[in-house]
Design a protein around this motif. Structure first.
Motif, PDB file in Angstrom:
ATOM      1  N   ARG A 107       0.851  -1.169   0.071  1.00  0.00           N
ATOM      2  CA  ARG A 107      -0.047  -0.125   0.091  1.00  0.00           C
ATOM      3  C   ARG A 107       0.791   1.308  -0.008  1.00  0.00           C
ATOM      4  NH1 ARG A 107      -3.376  -3.233  -1.510  1.00  0.00           N
ATOM      5  NH2 ARG A 107      -4.782  -4.174  -0.400  1.00  0.00           N
ATOM      6  N   GLU A 108       1.466   1.596  -1.315  1.00  0.00           N
ATOM      7  CA  GLU A 108       2.277   2.610  -1.297  1.00  0.00           C
ATOM      8  C   GLU A 108       2.089   3.445  -2.536  1.00  0.00           C
ATOM      9  OE1 GLU A 108       6.425   2.314  -0.242  1.00  0.00           O
ATOM     10  OE2 GLU A 108       6.090   0.436   0.892  1.00  0.00           O
ATOM     11  N   SER A 109       2.615   4.395  -2.906  1.00  0.00           N
ATOM     12  CA  SER A 109       2.674   5.184  -3.915  1.00  0.00           C
ATOM     13  C   SER A 109       4.042   5.229  -4.646  1.00  0.00           C
ATOM     14  CB  SER A 109       2.021   6.615  -3.839  1.00  0.00           C
ATOM     15  OG  SER A 109       0.611   6.346  -3.324  1.00  0.00           O
ATOM     16  N   PHE A 110       4.006   5.343  -5.839  1.00  0.00           N
ATOM     17  CA  PHE A 110       5.420   5.296  -6.548  1.00  0.00           C
ATOM     18  C   PHE A 110       5.245   6.393  -7.746  1.00  0.00           C
ATOM     19  CE2 PHE A 110       4.853   1.067  -4.726  1.00  0.00           C
ATOM     20  CZ  PHE A 110       6.089   1.269  -3.735  1.00  0.00           C
ATOM     21  N   ASP A 111       6.624   6.878  -7.918  1.00  0.00           N
ATOM     22  CA  ASP A 111       6.904   7.543  -9.149  1.00  0.00           C
ATOM     23  C   ASP A 111       7.031   6.896 -10.319  1.00  0.00           C
ATOM     24  OD1 ASP A 111       6.449  10.121  -7.529  1.00  0.00           O
ATOM     25  OD2 ASP A 111       8.282   9.548  -6.741  1.00  0.00           O
ATOM     26  N   LEU A 112       7.987   5.835  -9.972  1.00  0.00           N
ATOM     27  CA  LEU A 112       8.274   4.995 -11.290  1.00  0.00           C
ATOM     28  C   LEU A 112       8.344   3.705 -10.651  1.00  0.00           C
ATOM     29  CD1 LEU A 112       9.989   4.678 -13.953  1.00  0.00           C
ATOM     30  CD2 LEU A 112      11.996   4.996 -12.491  1.00  0.00           C
ATOM     31  N   ALA A 113       8.009   2.776 -11.573  1.00  0.00           N
ATOM     32  CA  ALA A 113       7.711   1.320 -11.272  1.00  0.00           C
ATOM     33  C   ALA A 113       8.265   0.423 -12.972  1.00  0.00           C
ATOM     34  CB  ALA A 113       6.447   0.722 -11.130  1.00  0.00           C
ATOM     35  N   LEU A 114       9.283  -0.537 -12.492  1.00  0.00           N
ATOM     36  CA  LEU A 114       9.563  -1.314 -13.616  1.00  0.00           C
ATOM     37  C   LEU A 114       9.087  -2.695 -13.169  1.00  0.00           C
ATOM     38  CD1 LEU A 114      11.526  -2.213 -15.587  1.00  0.00           C
ATOM     39  CD2 LEU A 114      13.330  -2.447 -14.077  1.00  0.00           C
ATOM     40  N   VAL A 115       8.626  -3.275 -14.239  1.00  0.00           N
ATOM     41  CA  VAL A 115       7.892  -4.532 -14.327  1.00  0.00           C
ATOM     42  C   VAL A 115       8.726  -5.503 -15.309  1.00  0.00           C
ATOM     43  CG1 VAL A 115       5.773  -6.050 -14.666  1.00  0.00           C
ATOM     44  CG2 VAL A 115       5.461  -3.787 -13.811  1.00  0.00           C
ATOM     45  N   ASP A 116       9.534  -6.211 -14.339  1.00  0.00           N
ATOM     46  CA  ASP A 116      10.555  -7.156 -15.176  1.00  0.00           C
ATOM     47  C   ASP A 116      10.798  -8.410 -14.666  1.00  0.00           C
ATOM     48  OD1 ASP A 116      12.442  -7.780 -17.326  1.00  0.00           O
ATOM     49  OD2 ASP A 116      14.217  -6.745 -16.396  1.00  0.00           O
ATOM     50  N   GLY A 117       9.523  -9.001 -13.822  1.00  0.00           N
ATOM     51  CA  GLY A 117       9.875 -10.102 -13.252  1.00  0.00           C
ATOM     52  C   GLY A 117       9.351 -11.484 -13.878  1.00  0.00           C
ATOM     53  N   ASP A 118       8.094 -12.112 -13.541  1.00  0.00           N
ATOM     54  CA  ASP A 118       7.616 -13.044 -14.044  1.00  0.00           C
ATOM     55  C   ASP A 118       7.127 -12.994 -15.377  1.00  0.00           C
ATOM     56  OD1 ASP A 118       5.927 -15.091 -14.497  1.00  0.00           O
ATOM     57  OD2 ASP A 118       4.911 -15.029 -12.953  1.00  0.00           O
ATOM     58  N   HIS A 119       7.882 -13.621 -16.257  1.00  0.00           N
ATOM     59  CA  HIS A 119       7.599 -13.168 -17.826  1.00  0.00           C
ATOM     60  C   HIS A 119       6.552 -14.195 -18.370  1.00  0.00           C
ATOM     61  CE1 HIS A 119      11.025 -10.768 -17.356  1.00  0.00           C
ATOM     62  NE2 HIS A 119      11.133 -10.476 -18.451  1.00  0.00           N
ATOM     63  N   SER A 120       5.724 -14.850 -17.466  1.00  0.00           N
ATOM     64  CA  SER A 120       4.534 -15.497 -18.019  1.00  0.00           C
ATOM     65  C   SER A 120       3.512 -14.446 -18.413  1.00  0.00           C
ATOM     66  CB  SER A 120       3.974 -16.480 -17.004  1.00  0.00           C
ATOM     67  OG  SER A 120       3.568 -15.968 -16.010  1.00  0.00           O
ATOM     68  N   GLU A 121       2.535 -15.235 -19.216  1.00  0.00           N
ATOM     69  CA  GLU A 121       1.531 -14.234 -19.421  1.00  0.00           C
ATOM     70  C   GLU A 121       0.637 -13.567 -18.215  1.00  0.00           C
ATOM     71  OE1 GLU A 121      -2.436 -14.146 -22.682  1.00  0.00           O
ATOM     72  OE2 GLU A 121      -0.849 -15.790 -22.741  1.00  0.00           O
ATOM     73  N   PHE A 143       7.663  -1.765 -18.510  1.00  0.00           N
ATOM     74  CA  PHE A 143       7.192  -2.979 -18.929  1.00  0.00           C
ATOM     75  C   PHE A 143       8.414  -3.655 -19.836  1.00  0.00           C
ATOM     76  CE2 PHE A 143       4.364  -6.753 -20.587  1.00  0.00           C
ATOM     77  CZ  PHE A 143       4.448  -7.273 -19.250  1.00  0.00           C
ATOM     78  N   HIS A 144       8.942  -4.430 -19.309  1.00  0.00           N
ATOM     79  CA  HIS A 144      10.248  -4.899 -20.057  1.00  0.00           C
ATOM     80  C   HIS A 144      10.212  -6.059 -20.871  1.00  0.00           C
ATOM     81  CE1 HIS A 144      14.777  -5.799 -20.284  1.00  0.00           C
ATOM     82  NE2 HIS A 144      14.458  -5.149 -21.215  1.00  0.00           N
ATOM     83  N   ASP A 145      10.752  -6.420 -21.894  1.00  0.00           N
ATOM     84  CA  ASP A 145      10.920  -7.554 -22.688  1.00  0.00           C
ATOM     85  C   ASP A 145       9.563  -7.685 -23.745  1.00  0.00           C
ATOM     86  OD1 ASP A 145      13.429  -8.200 -21.689  1.00  0.00           O
ATOM     87  OD2 ASP A 145      12.697  -9.280 -20.117  1.00  0.00           O
ATOM     88  N   VAL A 146       8.826  -6.732 -23.932  1.00  0.00           N
ATOM     89  CA  VAL A 146       7.739  -6.928 -24.765  1.00  0.00           C
ATOM     90  C   VAL A 146       7.932  -7.369 -26.278  1.00  0.00           C
ATOM     91  CG1 VAL A 146       6.370  -5.290 -23.421  1.00  0.00           C
ATOM     92  CG2 VAL A 146       7.579  -4.490 -25.672  1.00  0.00           C
ATOM     93  N   TYR A 147       9.099  -7.439 -26.582  1.00  0.00           N
ATOM     94  CA  TYR A 147       9.578  -7.922 -27.729  1.00  0.00           C
ATOM     95  C   TYR A 147      10.669  -9.435 -27.745  1.00  0.00           C
ATOM     96  CZ  TYR A 147       7.609  -4.314 -30.601  1.00  0.00           C
ATOM     97  OH  TYR A 147       6.683  -3.676 -30.996  1.00  0.00           O
ATOM     98  N   HIS A 148      10.700  -9.833 -26.411  1.00  0.00           N
ATOM     99  CA  HIS A 148      11.679 -10.803 -26.526  1.00  0.00           C
ATOM    100  C   HIS A 148      11.300 -12.121 -26.990  1.00  0.00           C
ATOM    101  CE1 HIS A 148      14.048 -13.797 -24.430  1.00  0.00           C
ATOM    102  NE2 HIS A 148      14.912 -12.854 -23.666  1.00  0.00           N
ATOM    103  N   PRO A 149      12.130 -12.862 -27.814  1.00  0.00           N
ATOM    104  CA  PRO A 149      11.642 -14.021 -28.551  1.00  0.00           C
ATOM    105  C   PRO A 149      11.048 -15.242 -27.844  1.00  0.00           C
ATOM    106  CG  PRO A 149      14.061 -13.642 -28.677  1.00  0.00           C
ATOM    107  CD  PRO A 149      13.410 -12.598 -28.108  1.00  0.00           C
ATOM    108  N   HIS A 151       9.159 -14.782 -25.391  1.00  0.00           N
ATOM    109  CA  HIS A 151       7.910 -14.228 -24.548  1.00  0.00           C
ATOM    110  C   HIS A 151       6.990 -13.377 -25.529  1.00  0.00           C
ATOM    111  CE1 HIS A 151      10.111 -15.619 -21.109  1.00  0.00           C
ATOM    112  NE2 HIS A 151      11.124 -14.621 -21.315  1.00  0.00           N
ATOM    113  N   PRO A 152       6.700 -14.101 -26.552  1.00  0.00           N
ATOM    114  CA  PRO A 152       6.012 -13.253 -27.839  1.00  0.00           C
ATOM    115  C   PRO A 152       4.686 -12.644 -27.275  1.00  0.00           C
ATOM    116  CG  PRO A 152       6.044 -15.578 -28.294  1.00  0.00           C
ATOM    117  CD  PRO A 152       6.856 -15.360 -27.160  1.00  0.00           C
ATOM    118  N   TYR A 153       4.036 -13.354 -26.328  1.00  0.00           N
ATOM    119  CA  TYR A 153       2.836 -12.680 -25.818  1.00  0.00           C
ATOM    120  C   TYR A 153       2.767 -11.320 -24.882  1.00  0.00           C
ATOM    121  CZ  TYR A 153       5.140 -15.639 -22.281  1.00  0.00           C
ATOM    122  OH  TYR A 153       6.055 -16.264 -21.419  1.00  0.00           O
TER     123      TYR A 153
END
Length: 187
Positions: A107-121, A143-149, A151-153
């Protein structure tokens, strides 16, 4: 300035677009509160630390296991050392475990968040859904890895996120190379 803080050359090359974005964004926006899902060896965290001297709070979420490209270290002690070496004097919190289970209770607020964890759909969708309500107006989700071969989804997961939250998104874009970085700013 973009520095990779001693990360391995290969890791730097495959994450270069992410690191460049984080460096540029942090230098311009000067976030104070940062959430990182998928901290691994601390490459992204290092870039944020080097480019956001205004940073006061960090939350790192990771399983610290060997699955999905993780460290296999079993804990976050290496990140504690990284922060000590950088003379980090802000607050840090570690959410050890599956982000699908730990982030909903945050329960916090963030100015910046990186989502680069679980690469499942399912994992990507859950992390986006759980993080987005915690992003402040003008804040940014990456959100990282959106073109990673492997993890095409993930690009579809991102596109569905943008469609679902279009009314709350000020702007968004995707950096295509090498593995893709998707960014949205909250209105």
């Amino acid at each position: 300035m973009l520095r990779h803080g001693g990360t391995h050359d290969r890791a730097y090359l495959v994450n270069e677009s992410l690191y460049r974005f984080l460096a540029s964004h942090c230098a311009a926006a000067q976030p104070q509160r940062y959430l990182e899902i998928g901290t691994r060896e601390g490459g992204s965290l290092t870039v944020v630390l080097e480019n956001a001297p205004s940073l006061r709070r960090i939350v790192c979420a990771d399983t610290w296991g060997g699955e999905g490209g993780g460290t296999g270290r079993g804990g976050h002690e290496h990140i504690d050392r990284l922060l000590q070496l950088r003379l980090w004097d802000g607050e840090v919190r570690f959410l050890d475990g599956d982000s699908k289970q730990t982030i909903p209770f945050l329960r916090e607020s963030f100015d910046l968040a990186l989502v680069d964890g679980d690469h499942s759909e399912e994992g990507g969708r859950a992390d986006q859904a759980n993080v987005w309500p915690q992003i402040v107006s003008g804040g940014c989700i990456v959100f990282h890895d959106v073109y990673h071969p492997a993890h095409p989804y993930l690009l579809t997961v991102w596109q569905q996120f943008v469609e679902r939250h279009a009314a709350e998104i000020l702007s968004h874009h995707v950096i295509e190379e090498p593995y893709g970085v998707a960014v949205a700013y909250r209105s």
